[in-house]
Design a protein around this motif. Structure first.
Motif, PDB file in Angstrom:
ATOM      1  N   ASP A  48      31.618  10.291  28.502  1.00 28.04           N
ATOM      2  CA  ASP A  48      31.765  10.532  30.188  1.00 28.04           C
ATOM      3  C   ASP A  48      32.294  11.984  30.583  1.00 28.04           C
ATOM      4  OD1 ASP A  48      31.125   9.060  32.476  1.00 28.04           O
ATOM      5  OD2 ASP A  48      33.422   9.171  32.896  1.00 28.04           O
ATOM      6  N   LEU A  49      32.743  12.554  29.540  1.00 32.62           N
ATOM      7  CA  LEU A  49      33.354  13.968  29.890  1.00 32.62           C
ATOM      8  C   LEU A  49      32.562  15.202  29.646  1.00 32.62           C
ATOM      9  CD1 LEU A  49      37.217  13.511  29.376  1.00 32.62           C
ATOM     10  CD2 LEU A  49      36.009  13.896  31.506  1.00 32.62           C
ATOM     11  N   CYS A  50      31.770  15.035  28.513  1.00 35.01           N
ATOM     12  CA  CYS A  50      31.292  16.133  27.949  1.00 35.01           C
ATOM     13  C   CYS A  50      29.518  15.829  27.886  1.00 35.01           C
ATOM     14  CB  CYS A  50      31.517  16.650  26.681  1.00 35.01           C
ATOM     15  SG  CYS A  50      31.266  16.033  25.340  1.00 35.01           S
ATOM     16  N   GLY A  51      29.158  14.597  27.934  1.00 29.00           N
ATOM     17  CA  GLY A  51      27.712  14.355  27.724  1.00 29.00           C
ATOM     18  C   GLY A  51      27.243  14.214  26.243  1.00 29.00           C
ATOM     19  N   VAL A  52      28.122  14.268  25.182  1.00 26.89           N
ATOM     20  CA  VAL A  52      27.514  14.243  24.006  1.00 26.89           C
ATOM     21  C   VAL A  52      27.061  12.802  23.677  1.00 26.89           C
ATOM     22  CG1 VAL A  52      29.686  13.851  23.012  1.00 26.89           C
ATOM     23  CG2 VAL A  52      28.042  15.053  21.777  1.00 26.89           C
ATOM     24  N   PRO A  53      26.097  12.587  22.759  1.00 25.74           N
ATOM     25  CA  PRO A  53      25.608  11.449  22.514  1.00 25.74           C
ATOM     26  C   PRO A  53      26.761  10.569  21.578  1.00 25.74           C
ATOM     27  CG  PRO A  53      24.169  12.923  21.603  1.00 25.74           C
ATOM     28  CD  PRO A  53      25.099  13.888  22.511  1.00 25.74           C
ATOM     29  N   LEU A  54      26.906   9.398  21.641  1.00 28.98           N
ATOM     30  CA  LEU A  54      27.969   8.543  20.786  1.00 28.98           C
ATOM     31  C   LEU A  54      27.013   7.342  20.267  1.00 28.98           C
ATOM     32  CD1 LEU A  54      30.903   8.793  23.127  1.00 28.98           C
ATOM     33  CD2 LEU A  54      30.596  10.179  20.940  1.00 28.98           C
ATOM     34  N   PRO A  55      27.301   6.842  19.202  1.00 25.39           N
ATOM     35  CA  PRO A  55      27.015   5.722  18.607  1.00 25.39           C
ATOM     36  C   PRO A  55      27.608   4.437  19.314  1.00 25.39           C
ATOM     37  CG  PRO A  55      28.645   6.544  17.261  1.00 25.39           C
ATOM     38  CD  PRO A  55      28.528   7.341  18.230  1.00 25.39           C
ATOM     39  N   GLY A  56      26.595   3.411  19.105  1.00 30.02           N
ATOM     40  CA  GLY A  56      27.085   2.193  19.802  1.00 30.02           C
ATOM     41  C   GLY A  56      26.655   2.044  21.137  1.00 30.02           C
ATOM     42  N   ALA A  57      27.223   1.230  21.964  1.00 28.83           N
ATOM     43  CA  ALA A  57      27.208   0.743  23.231  1.00 28.83           C
ATOM     44  C   ALA A  57      28.230   0.248  23.870  1.00 28.83           C
ATOM     45  CB  ALA A  57      26.008  -0.463  23.487  1.00 28.83           C
ATOM     46  N   SER A  58      28.399   0.511  25.312  1.00 35.03           N
ATOM     47  CA  SER A  58      29.484   0.174  26.073  1.00 35.03           C
ATOM     48  C   SER A  58      29.235   0.065  27.505  1.00 35.03           C
ATOM     49  CB  SER A  58      30.751   1.345  25.853  1.00 35.03           C
ATOM     50  OG  SER A  58      31.921   0.687  26.685  1.00 35.03           O
ATOM     51  N   ASP A  59      29.937  -0.937  28.253  1.00 35.30           N
ATOM     52  CA  ASP A  59      29.723  -0.786  29.648  1.00 35.30           C
ATOM     53  C   ASP A  59      30.658  -0.028  30.431  1.00 35.30           C
ATOM     54  OD1 ASP A  59      27.446  -2.493  29.540  1.00 35.30           O
ATOM     55  OD2 ASP A  59      28.738  -4.291  29.666  1.00 35.30           O
ATOM     56  N   ASP A  60      31.607   0.554  29.675  1.00 30.90           N
ATOM     57  CA  ASP A  60      32.960   1.193  30.189  1.00 30.90           C
ATOM     58  C   ASP A  60      32.618   2.571  29.671  1.00 30.90           C
ATOM     59  OD1 ASP A  60      34.123  -1.151  31.250  1.00 30.90           O
ATOM     60  OD2 ASP A  60      35.203  -1.351  29.050  1.00 30.90           O
ATOM     61  N   ALA A  61      33.299   3.493  30.538  1.00 29.70           N
ATOM     62  CA  ALA A  61      33.258   5.193  30.240  1.00 29.70           C
ATOM     63  C   ALA A  61      34.174   5.384  28.839  1.00 29.70           C
ATOM     64  CB  ALA A  61      33.762   5.849  31.598  1.00 29.70           C
ATOM     65  N   VAL A  62      33.398   6.091  27.959  1.00 25.92           N
ATOM     66  CA  VAL A  62      33.980   6.399  26.830  1.00 25.92           C
ATOM     67  C   VAL A  62      34.331   7.844  26.694  1.00 25.92           C
ATOM     68  CG1 VAL A  62      33.325   4.088  25.705  1.00 25.92           C
ATOM     69  CG2 VAL A  62      31.931   6.243  25.528  1.00 25.92           C
ATOM     70  N   HIS A  63      35.135   8.247  25.886  1.00 22.51           N
ATOM     71  CA  HIS A  63      35.285   9.725  25.553  1.00 22.51           C
ATOM     72  C   HIS A  63      34.935  10.039  24.028  1.00 22.51           C
ATOM     73  CE1 HIS A  63      37.928   9.900  29.317  1.00 22.51           C
ATOM     74  NE2 HIS A  63      36.461   9.712  29.533  1.00 22.51           N
ATOM     75  N   CYS A  64      34.543  11.337  23.855  1.00 17.80           N
ATOM     76  CA  CYS A  64      34.399  11.673  22.375  1.00 17.80           C
ATOM     77  C   CYS A  64      35.845  12.183  21.903  1.00 17.80           C
ATOM     78  CB  CYS A  64      33.367  12.823  22.110  1.00 17.80           C
ATOM     79  SG  CYS A  64      33.923  14.170  22.987  1.00 17.80           S
ATOM     80  N   ASP A  65      35.873  12.420  20.582  1.00 16.74           N
ATOM     81  CA  ASP A  65      37.226  12.716  19.825  1.00 16.74           C
ATOM     82  C   ASP A  65      37.536  14.067  20.344  1.00 16.74           C
ATOM     83  OD1 ASP A  65      37.178  10.451  18.337  1.00 16.74           O
ATOM     84  OD2 ASP A  65      36.355  11.354  16.442  1.00 16.74           O
ATOM     85  N   ASP A  66      36.513  14.826  20.759  1.00 16.39           N
ATOM     86  CA  ASP A  66      36.883  16.294  21.132  1.00 16.39           C
ATOM     87  C   ASP A  66      37.616  16.289  22.572  1.00 16.39           C
ATOM     88  OD1 ASP A  66      35.846  17.790  18.767  1.00 16.39           O
ATOM     89  OD2 ASP A  66      34.182  18.517  19.603  1.00 16.39           O
TER      90      ASP A  66
END
Length: 242
Positions: A48-66
């Motif tokens: 949700d912060l940088c737009g990088v694609p992530l695996p899986g699915a979620s209805d909530d906002a998620v953030h990458c490790d970076d």
């Protein structure tokens, strides 16, 4: 009638070409079927912060490790494309090849990636170039994208709200830490023009995000100008496929 005839003649002499490969297409400023199929659009779950694609699915906002480890001075960021293949070719064509015809299509993709309706008071601000680089290139590709986005979103566009205080060296090949050091204090509010940022949401626009150092420097400058929420939109994100 005459105008229609002239348009027909011009299309016969200069038929529409694919933005990526130069092949014939039906409409101006589009991609052929092959290039469109090979364009690395970002879909599915993203940070949700940088737009990088992530695996899986979620209805909530998620953030990458970076983003969890660095922290970002903005509240939301997106990109419609991964920086590879056709997308990289388009970005480089716009950035270094005077390919201004790419702007409209690119802005359409960027607008479609905006995750929610932005406040009407949002001001659209491009990442600035240093004056010497602007004079050499003759245009700021980020400003072209930002202006086109502002028009499509019916928001105010301010091309000179931020400025580069010094010319930074190329960030290509530098580590994440080196990128952030290089951009430290390099960007600031642009004097009287920065008043437009005060107490308003800001949409920062750039062509590519790698580490996010440049956008972070811009966001911090917006905070200095007492902006409200800051959003980030780039045409392409350096990232591996999810």
């Amino acid at each position: 009638m005459l105008q229609t005839g002239l348009q027909t003649v011009l299309r016969m002499i200069y038929p529409p070409r694919c933005l990526a490969c130069g092949g014939l297409v039906e409409q101006d400023n589009g991609l052929c079927a092959r290039c469109f199929a090979e364009t690395p659009f970002i879909t599915g779950l993203v940070c949700d912060l940088c737009g990088v694609p992530l695996p899986g699915a979620s209805d909530d906002a998620v953030h990458c490790d970076d983003c969890l480890s660095i922290g970002r001075p903005w509240i939301q960021g997106r990109a419609p494309l991964r920086y590879e293949g056709v997308a990289r070719k388009l970005v480089l064509g716009l950035k270094h090849g005077d390919r201004h015809e790419i702007v409209g299509t690119a802005a359409d993709w960027m607008v479609s990636a905006v995750p929610k309706v932005l406040p009407d008071s949002t001001v659209v601000v491009p990442v600035p170039l240093h004056l010497t680089r602007l004079l050499r290139r003759r245009y700021n590709q980020s400003a072209l994208l930002a202006q086109a986005m502002a028009t499509r979103l019916d928001l105010e566009f301010c091309p000179d709200a931020l400025c580069r205080n010094r010319r930074t060296s190329s960030l290509d090949g530098k580590s994440r830490e080196a990128r952030f050091r290089e951009l430290s204090d390099a960007i600031s509010p642009s004097g009287r023009n920065a008043l437009v940022l005060r107490d308003r949401p800001v949409l920062l626009v750039d062509d590519v995000m790698t580490s996010g150092a440049t956008l972070a420097a811009c966001a911090l400058a917006c905070h200095t100008a007492q902006s409200r929420e800051i959003y980030v939109m780039v045409l392409a994100r350096v990232a591996k496929a999810a």
